[in-house]
Design a protein around this motif. Structure first.
Motif, PDB file in Angstrom:
ATOM      1  N   LEU A   1       0.875  -1.166   0.000  1.00  0.00           N
ATOM      2  CA  LEU A   1       0.000   0.000   0.000  1.00  0.00           C
ATOM      3  C   LEU A   1       0.919   1.225   0.000  1.00  0.00           C
ATOM      4  O   LEU A   1       1.093   1.908   1.006  1.00  0.00           O
ATOM      5  N   LEU A   2       1.513   1.472  -1.150  1.00  0.00           N
ATOM      6  CA  LEU A   2       2.605   2.427  -1.238  1.00  0.00           C
ATOM      7  C   LEU A   2       2.176   3.877  -1.055  1.00  0.00           C
ATOM      8  O   LEU A   2       2.935   4.683  -0.522  1.00  0.00           O
ATOM      9  N   ILE A   3       0.967   4.216  -1.476  1.00  0.00           N
ATOM     10  CA  ILE A   3       0.487   5.592  -1.273  1.00  0.00           C
ATOM     11  C   ILE A   3       0.358   5.879   0.218  1.00  0.00           C
ATOM     12  O   ILE A   3       0.804   6.928   0.698  1.00  0.00           O
ATOM     13  N   GLU A   4      -0.224   4.932   0.966  1.00  0.00           N
ATOM     14  CA  GLU A   4      -0.367   5.090   2.414  1.00  0.00           C
ATOM     15  C   GLU A   4       1.007   5.110   3.087  1.00  0.00           C
ATOM     16  O   GLU A   4       1.270   5.918   3.981  1.00  0.00           O
ATOM     17  N   ALA A   5       1.889   4.215   2.623  1.00  0.00           N
ATOM     18  CA  ALA A   5       3.235   4.155   3.194  1.00  0.00           C
ATOM     19  C   ALA A   5       3.961   5.487   2.993  1.00  0.00           C
ATOM     20  O   ALA A   5       4.588   6.006   3.926  1.00  0.00           O
ATOM     21  N   LYS A   6       3.850   6.029   1.809  1.00  0.00           N
ATOM     22  CA  LYS A   6       4.500   7.308   1.523  1.00  0.00           C
ATOM     23  C   LYS A   6       3.927   8.420   2.402  1.00  0.00           C
ATOM     24  O   LYS A   6       4.666   9.250   2.931  1.00  0.00           O
ATOM     25  N   GLY A   7       2.622   8.414   2.567  1.00  0.00           N
ATOM     26  CA  GLY A   7       1.982   9.429   3.403  1.00  0.00           C
ATOM     27  C   GLY A   7       2.470   9.378   4.847  1.00  0.00           C
ATOM     28  O   GLY A   7       2.793  10.420   5.447  1.00  0.00           O
ATOM     29  N   TYR A   8       2.549   8.182   5.400  1.00  0.00           N
ATOM     30  CA  TYR A   8       3.040   8.046   6.771  1.00  0.00           C
ATOM     31  C   TYR A   8       4.527   8.391   6.867  1.00  0.00           C
ATOM     32  O   TYR A   8       4.964   9.000   7.843  1.00  0.00           O
ATOM     33  N   ALA A   9       5.309   8.018   5.850  1.00  0.00           N
ATOM     34  CA  ALA A   9       6.741   8.336   5.859  1.00  0.00           C
ATOM     35  C   ALA A   9       6.945   9.853   5.825  1.00  0.00           C
ATOM     36  O   ALA A   9       7.785  10.394   6.554  1.00  0.00           O
ATOM     37  N   GLU A  10       6.191  10.534   4.988  1.00  0.00           N
ATOM     38  CA  GLU A  10       6.292  11.995   4.916  1.00  0.00           C
ATOM     39  C   GLU A  10       5.862  12.634   6.229  1.00  0.00           C
ATOM     40  O   GLU A  10       6.474  13.598   6.698  1.00  0.00           O
ATOM     41  N   GLN A  11       4.815  12.086   6.821  1.00  0.00           N
ATOM     42  CA  GLN A  11       4.345  12.599   8.116  1.00  0.00           C
ATOM     43  C   GLN A  11       5.418  12.395   9.185  1.00  0.00           C
ATOM     44  O   GLN A  11       5.666  13.279  10.002  1.00  0.00           O
ATOM     45  N   TYR A  12       6.067  11.234   9.159  1.00  0.00           N
ATOM     46  CA  TYR A  12       7.145  10.965  10.115  1.00  0.00           C
ATOM     47  C   TYR A  12       8.253  12.010   9.961  1.00  0.00           C
ATOM     48  O   TYR A  12       8.752  12.543  10.953  1.00  0.00           O
TER      49      TYR A  12
END
Length: 126
Positions: A102-113
């Motif tokens: 789920l790469l879109i979600e993963a990217k979103g959480y990574a950016e938030q981190y």
């Protein structure tokens, strides 16, 4: 007379293990690569302290290490709801979503981190 004195000197200490007790046992088991025990202890810790985001996060990490990604995502989401300000939880949500493709979600959480902790220990991985 001696029996009476021995009986009087004995004290019974009540011990009821709590979530923190099982959490510490789990961390020790993980350090010693005893993951089956760690899983059992972390599960018990989450049952006793379902509102502790640190315990939930570590349980989610262990579930992820075991390949139970859906369960890990659910556990990490519970931790996130309780403490959205904890950057580590956000990072592990990115990681579990990446494992689930789920790469879109993963990217979103990574950016938030990275917004939360740009110089944090997981910044390079994020």
């Amino acid at each position: 007379m001696d029996k009476k004195r021995v009986h009087q000197n004995r004290k019974v200490i009540s011990f009821i293990p709590d979530g923190e007790f099982y959490y510490k046992k789990a961390l020790k088991a993980m350090q010693q690569d005893r993951f089956t025990e760690a899983h059992k202890y972390l599960k018990r810790a989450t049952e006793l302290n379902p509102e502790d985001p640190e315990i939930l996060m570590h349980y989610g990490i262990l579930q992820m290490e075991e390949g139970a990604f859906k369960e890990a995502e659910e556990t990490l989401q519970q931790a996130y709801v309780l403490a959205p300000e904890l950057a580590d939880i956000t990072f592990y949500l990115a990681e579990v979503h990446a494992h689930m493709n789920l790469l879109i979600e993963a990217k979103g959480y990574a950016e938030q981190y990275l917004k939360m902790d740009a110089g944090g220990p997981f910044a390079d991985d994020a």
